[in-house]
Design an enzyme around this catalytic site. Structure first.
Site, PDB file in Angstrom:
ATOM      1  N   HIS A   1      52.829  10.531  -8.944  1.00 44.29           N
ATOM      2  CA  HIS A   1      51.417  10.905  -8.843  1.00 44.29           C
ATOM      3  C   HIS A   1      50.658  10.572 -10.117  1.00 44.29           C
ATOM      4  CE1 HIS A   1      47.942  13.140  -7.398  1.00 44.29           C
ATOM      5  NE2 HIS A   1      47.896  13.761  -8.545  1.00 44.29           N
TER       6      HIS A   1
ATOM      7  N   HIS B   1      44.275  15.264  -1.747  1.00 44.37           N
ATOM      8  CA  HIS B   1      44.963  16.547  -1.920  1.00 44.37           C
ATOM      9  C   HIS B   1      45.679  16.846  -0.617  1.00 44.37           C
ATOM     10  CE1 HIS B   1      44.770  20.197  -4.750  1.00 44.37           C
ATOM     11  NE2 HIS B   1      45.130  19.133  -5.435  1.00 44.37           N
TER      12      HIS B   1
ATOM     13  N   ASN C   1      42.676   6.327  -6.180  1.00 48.55           N
ATOM     14  CA  ASN C   1      43.851   7.179  -6.140  1.00 48.55           C
ATOM     15  C   ASN C   1      44.876   6.564  -5.196  1.00 48.55           C
ATOM     16  OD1 ASN C   1      44.768  10.098  -4.432  1.00 48.55           O
ATOM     17  ND2 ASN C   1      45.364   9.739  -6.526  1.00 48.55           N
TER      18      ASN C   1
END
Length: 958
Positions: free
Chosen positions: A257, A306, A750
């Site tokens: 991550h 998320h 991301n």
């Protein structure tokens, strides 16, 4: 934390077949915090790992292998308060939940919701000055109501006196004098009756000196997700084994991550193929990209995932996703002005979807509404591939002047490092950095405590506090604390500055005094920021924080040593080159190959599916699609979001793009669209990514805005699966090529891996956000049919393309063939026509054609404006209505503008054909017969259409 770095900082490492991330099985045993209901249990993987270090140290000490420092008697200790200030009330649930049939996992609630502190709460809150929350190094003395930064107070001593965080002056003095390490009393570890008397013996601190003296001590690096070769590389970097605190830093900073170790080699293309543009002010590698939108204004925007936290704990997972992306925007120096979200769930009628969906929507609305930020758009998609692995992607956009841009750097030796915002607790330890780097199994719902807990009211104060700090030019560098918490903020700031930092970890304000250094470093508690401030500006910095009731503490200073040094109770526990953790993590070239079933999937074309032939069958298909989960009205979702707060929202859902005004005098504004299609990308990852970009590009242009820049959130399965890595590599290549052709640079984004349940990955889902600029939002175009008698026209070419279409998905549950043909030249030409037509005031409505084709576009525009339409189709009505060919839009032409629109289309090479007119209270569709005369095909009253379109989602959600 910084995302999608444009240049990797470490040599490539050959991939192995071993998993480089932990499973989630080690979340099962949870640390008990029964005595403090405000606290969330600590991630047991971290606790177990570092307890193993301590136990091994004590075993060796008992055998005489390691010299033990004397343990002074700390004397009687006063009672430790249960908290350091007012805490939000935690309700039993987030509201009414849907009735779920069948056997379900036990779910106690969807997470605590914060509230505005009451009058009684404020009795403990700071008023005339800044309060320093408990540092966590022992019992705390009472803080005077008139205490202010810099007030003298006794430090903790061996007589059991109270402790408090050191002031900036005291810490500076320590750094300047560099006194020898001294023994600091260690408070006893809280013991339960079952623990027995031996449990009260404090654990030895794993210092740098101890690490150097015990090179063979076993360390739980594998439990923290590190491979053997990664751990050995850390030892080579340090010339010894890492301390447990250093191991904590490297384990989270080198996680998938945080380090992008599997994706860096592919993400380079966004920089290598970036189109030349003067608009890009800050590119990839910072917390968010920044672009110039004219008139001295700059805009920063970014989308992040998320996903896993939102499945484990839907309310808090989604809420803290909003909070985290908002802080990324704040850290660039901007005022956040709007948010969006892209949501994907399993089938709408699945019990688990009914558990996750309401909590996610409540979390997004609860946090964003409390911040006072309008939610201006996004998408909500249902598909079996996302069952037990929902996607929750949040976008935020902020505005500033060019001179207000801030960076995540720590320059200037002697500058103060100040931690401000909420206190640090055990919630989220091993949270996003671990959850986002692992897969789910049937035990996943036991992992709730790893999800962060958000407090939007603290974040709102933090926003206003930061903006005032920025206005007075009080910070030289700033970073939000998101994934990896203090570990990330300190290493990234130090690595990007003059190369060094000295931190006293004791000074970090805690709300749980039992936290060990490793837990402090890994905590992902929300609403925290870290700033670098010149010594002469510290006093004013603290005054502004006190004004906004934001706790702020100097925890260290910037150095030029090239080392990140941290102390704990007077002893050095971290001494590393920060760049090795922040920028030089492992880089893997993982094996990649097409999924084994791709050939058969593409060969199974929708041509074998029976199509509707009669007028009644086509009519029924229009209604069927209009009421299907993906195409039905999402008002139940969007009505829970405040779309017009702040008063600058021009367009919001269900419009093609959200539009906001940023300058009232000139009308300068922004348009934003967030789009993706996992089915298209499953069939062809290269084309699927380009189709997601082209749809968002087209949506922005449909409002009249010029597309300017791109952000992305790339949601994929496990990178250890060669098929998934092939999908990822092709999608990135396709997106980079398309951005280069369309002239819109990727500003950041991301990567979210490990989106799968067991061995089954989700459909690869790149979600693309496109930012456009309106020179004057007063000339915007919406999708509503409101001009009775206006001419309707179709722009673009329709082909027979049904691979991955909503028609095949809804009617047959079919996925196969190839997605629609990508035509970037046609997209660019169509955008030029839509922007020019809006600027000249030629259109009263425009709506892009995408999912569901012309049929769905007509349904949405008629219902949005409250007027029907009379349409005449030439050729096969099924293809005309349900094809999903790209680069198309339906427009309503202002009377007298028809000839000028035709001229614009001819100049750009965009096909244009007349469809019909707006009017009436029904959707009437006719076809042209062999004799050239129009023949009625079907009629659907708007009342029937609206009932079908709006009834589905509430029935599932409730």
């Amino acid at each position: 934390m910084s995302e999608q770095p444009s240049t990797p900082g470490a040599p490539d490492v050959t991939a192995t077949g071993e998993p480089d991330e932990p499973s989630l099985e080690w979340f099962a045993d949870l640390k008990s915090d029964a005595d403090d209901p405000e606290l969330q249990p600590v991630n047991p993987s971290v606790v177990q790992a570092f307890e193993a270090v301590a136990e091994e140290g004590e075993r060796q000490a008992a055998a005489g292998l390691v010299p033990q420092p004397p343990r002074p008697d700390t004397g009687p200790q006063p009672a430790v308060p249960s908290n350091t200030g007012p805490q939000p009330v935690v309700p039993s649930s987030t509201g009414p939940q849907p009735v779920v049939s069948g056997t379900q996992p036990v779910v106690t609630d969807t997470g605590p919701q914060p509230r505005i502190p009451s009058v009684e709460d404020q009795s403990n809150a700071p008023d005339s000055g800044l309060r320093h929350p408990a540092s966590g190094t022992g019992p705390q003395e009472a803080v005077r109501d008139d205490a202010r930064p810099g007030d003298a107070a006794p430090l903790a001593g061996g007589d059991g006196t109270a402790a408090r965080p050191a002031t900036a002056a005291e810490i500076l003095q320590r750094f300047e004098e560099q006194p020898p390490a001294v023994e600091v009393p260690v408070p006893p570890v809280p013991v339960s009756v079952e623990d027995g008397p031996d449990a009260a013996v404090p654990q030895e601190t794993d210092t740098v000196a101890v690490a150097a003296a015990t090179p063979d001590r076993p360390q739980p690096y594998a439990e923290l997700g590190m491979k053997d070769e990664e751990y050995q590389r850390v030892r080579e970097i340090l010339g010894r084994r890492p301390t447990s605190a250093e191991l904590a830093i490297y384990s989270v900073m080198w996680s998938e991550h945080c380090s992008y170790k599997s994706s860096k080699v592919h993400l380079r293309q966004f920089g290598e193929k970036a189109p030349k543009t003067d608009a890009l002010l800050v590119g990839m590698g910072e917390n968010a990209g920044v672009v110039d939108v004219g008139q001295g204004w700059a805009v920063t925007f970014k989308v992040e995932s998320h996903n896993h936290p939102s499945y484990v704990e839907p309310y808090q997972g989604a809420a803290t996703g909003v909070g985290g992306i908002v802080r990324d925007i704040m850290s660039m120096g901007a005022r956040p002005v709007a948010v969006m979200d892209s949501l994907r769930f399993g089938p709408a009628d699945e019990p688990d979807t009914q558990r996750v969906l309401p909590g996610v929507v409540a979390g997004i609305g609860g946090y964003g509404n409390s911040l006072g930020l309008p939610n201006i758009g996004g998408e909500t998609v249902f598909d079996p591939t996302y069952a037990q692995n929902p996607l929750v992607n949040a976008l935020c956009v902020g505005v500033m002047k060019h001179e207000d841009i801030k960076r995540a750097i720590a320059p200037g030796p002697g500058n103060h490092v100040i931690l401000f915002g909420a206190t640090t607790g055990p919630d989220g330890i091993g949270g996003a950095s671990v959850l986002a780097s692992a897969t789910f199994d049937e035990e996943s719902q036991a992992k709730r405590p790893a999800v962060q807990v958000g407090d939007p009211f603290t974040e709102k104060l933090l926003i206003e506090c930061c903006l005032e700090l920025f206005r007075e030019d009080l910070v030289v560098g700033i970073q939000d604390l998101g994934a990896a918490g203090v570990s990330c903020a300190t290493t990234e700031l130090a690595a990007a500055g003059t190369g060094g930092m000295h931190v006293e970890l004791d000074a970090v304000p805690l709300r749980d005094s039992t936290l060990r250094p490793e837990e402090i470093l890994m905590s992902e508690s929300q609403e925290r920021m870290m700033a670098v401030v010149e010594p002469s500006k510290v006093e004013r910095f603290m005054e502004i924080c006190a004004k906004w009731e934001i706790p702020a503490t100097t925890i260290g200073t910037v150095t030029d040593t090239g080392r990140l040094v941290m102390t704990w109770r007077g002893e050095t526990i971290v001494d590393i080159p920060p760049g090795t953790a922040a920028d030089e993590g492992p880089v893997y070239r993982r094996p990649l190959e097409p999924p084994a079933d791709l050939g058969s999937l593409q060969a199974d074309t929708p041509g074998r599916l029976t199509r509707p032939s009669s007028a009644e069958e086509i009519r029924r298909t229009v209604l069927w699609l209009a009421g299907s989960p993906n195409l039905a009205s999402k008002t139940w979702v969007t009505s829970q979001y405040d779309r017009y707060v702040m008063g600058n929202t021009v367009l919001a859902m269900p419009e093609d793009a959200g539009v906001i005004r940023i300058d009232e005098e000139s009308g300068l504004g922004l348009a934003l669209s967030l789009d993706g299609n996992g089915r298209y990308t499953r069939l062809d990852p290269y084309s699927g990514a380009q189709l997601a970009l082209s749809e968002a590009f087209r949506n922005v242009a449909a409002t009249g805005a010029r597309p300017l820049a791109v952000t992305n959130c790339l949601n994929f399965g496990s990178p250890e699966d060669p098929g998934v890595m092939w999908q990822f590599a092709r999608a990135v290549e396709g997106l980079a090529d398309a951005c280069q052709y369309l002239g819109v640079p990727v500003t950041g984004g991301n990567v979210s891996f490990y989106n799968q349940t067991g061995t089954t990955p989700i459909n690869p889902t790149p979600v693309i956000g496109v930012l456009g600029v309106h020179d004057d939002v007063r000339r915007h175009v919406n999708m509503s049919f409101t001009s009775d008698g206006a001419t309707l026209a179709l722009l673009g070419e329709t082909r027979e393309e049904f691979g991955g279409s909503e028609w095949a998905h809804v009617v047959y549950g079919h996925l196969g063939g190839l997605p629609p043909l990508v035509d970037l030249a046609a997209e660019r030409a169509l955008a030029s026509v839509l922007v020019a037509a809006a600027r000249e005031g030629l259109l009263t409505a425009a709506h892009d054609l995408s999912d569901g084709g012309l049929s769905q576009a007509l349904v949405e525009s008629c219902l949005r404006g409250g007027l029907g339409a009379k349409i005449t189709l030439r050729g096969d009505p099924f293809v005309n209505l349900f094809s999903e060919s790209v680069a198309r839009a339906v427009v309503a032409i202002r009377p007298g503008g028809e000839n000028r629109l035709v001229q614009l289309c001819e100049t750009a090479g965009v096909p244009i054909s007349q469809l019909g007119i707006i009017g009436g209270d029904s959707l009437d569709v006719s076809t042209v017969g062999p004799d050239g005369e129009a023949q009625e095909l079907f009629t659907i009253p708007l009342v029937e259409l609206r009932d079908t379109h709006e009834r589905l989602l509430p029935s599932y959600a409730n």
